[in-house]
Design an enzyme around this catalytic site. Structure first.
Site, PDB file in Angstrom:
ATOM      1  CE  LYS A 202      -3.064   2.923   2.613  1.00 13.04           C
ATOM      2  NZ  LYS A 202      -3.488   3.349   3.963  1.00 13.04           N
ATOM      3  CB  VAL A 245      -6.018   1.085   1.477  1.00 12.51           C
ATOM      4  CG1 VAL A 245      -6.475   1.271   2.922  1.00 12.51           C
ATOM      5  CG2 VAL A 245      -5.729  -0.386   1.186  1.00 12.51           C
TER       6      VAL A 245
END
Length: 333
Positions: A202, A245
């Protein structure tokens, strides 16, 4: 406005290139041609806000209430104990119980990513095992940063390799330089992508060039890149990111899933129009007003936001109006 103009210009170039791409490339941006990930992270993941009571205790009933509302949104899964979950402010037993609570309420076809990064390798391994026992499918491991001057490429490779070796669940690297002051070096990412139990990263830095290079340099590995913010989601997909995310998904989950769908189906003009409307609200609940702003916005859309844990302070009335303006000016309120 200047940021929006620059983003529109960069997206125009990316979309122009995509227009001339082969049909399969346009349809399958998230996975390199000829490769299918063994553990699919494609889609939108909200990094859950942790609800607190007026006395600043974790409010598990309100957490369950939010989870029931999120269940109707086609998220790929949820992230517990990310930066927006006020992870550094939770005790270890609270972290484990939050993950257990989320797992109990989450449909089994939805993935649960759980933050487990600590400053020491030993503590990270111990907490990662606890997260797995609590029901997490994937561990999200932020870069250790307190001694950031000593966090060389070699040190970080060793840290994550040890965690990957010991973890009973797959590991996703987490680079969030705005909070840690540390960008996970590209050399470390390329090396760690070869680890069989490290399945992605991420990246919240917002550097699309760097993100595209990550995708390119790890294309032969079973490794996926997740965008760390809704503000650059379309651009991230254009360079090959698998999913995202996004803090804003706590508030505008349906529109973000729609943006994900538009990108995956090659509806680029509609995707660009929607992306533009998400930039200002996203900035407002991240860089501008942070977690207190995110929690306040959640309340306007039917979720429980509530207070943040001290020393995070609530917004002033003037800040609340600025936050509201970022949503209303883009047609969300």
């Amino acid at each position: 406005m200047a940021f929006s103009t620059r983003l529109a210009s960069s997206l125009h170039s990316a979309l122009a290139a995509l227009h001339w791409a082969a049909p399969r490339q346009c349809r399958g941006l998230s996975t390199p041609q000829g490769a299918e990930p063994s553990f699919n992270l494609g889609g939108i993941f909200p990094p859950l806000a942790t609800p607190f009571s007026p006395t600043q205790e974790v409010d598990y009933a309100q957490l369950e209430g939010n989870l029931h509302r999120y269940a109707r949104i086609p998220f790929r899964g949820l992230v517990a104990l990310g930066s927006n979950g006020e992870y550094p402010y939770l005790a270890t037993h609270e972290r484990v119980e939050v993950v257990s609570c989320v797992r109990r309420a989450l449909p089994r076809d939805r993935l649960l990513l759980a933050g487990s990064g600590c400053e020491s390798t030993q503590a990270t391994i111990k907490l990662t095992v606890s997260m797995a026992e609590a029901g997490a499918d994937v561990a999200l491991v932020v870069t250790p940063c307190y001694y950031r001057g000593a966090m060389t490429t070699a040190a970080l490779i060793h840290h994550y390799t040890e965690v990957g070796d010991a973890s009973p669940i797959p590991v996703v690297l987490y680079s969030v330089p705005a909070n840690t002051g540390l960008d996970l070096p590209m050399e470390a990412i390329i090396t760690l992508a070869q680890h069989p139990n490290i399945i992605g990263i991420k990246d919240s830095g917002g550097d699309i060039t760097r993100m595209g290079l990550m995708v390119h340099k790890t294309r032969k590995e079973d490794f996926q890149v997740l965008a760390g913010s809704a503000g650059f989601l379309l651009a991230s997909y254009a360079v090959g990111a698998s999913g995202a995310v996004c803090a804003l998904a706590n508030v505008l989950g349906d529109p973000l899933c729609q943006l994900d769908h538009l990108c995956r189906t090659g509806q680029w003009q509609e995707a660009r129009d929607l992306q533009h409307r998400l930039i200002e609200p996203n900035t407002a609940v991240t860089r501008r007003f942070g977690i207190p702003g995110l929690k306040k916005a959640m309340e306007w859309f039917g979720y429980y936001g509530g207070p943040s844990r001290a020393p995070l302070a609530p917004l002033s009335p003037a800040q609340v109006e600025e936050l509201r303006s970022a949503f209303s000016a883009n047609g969300w309120l």
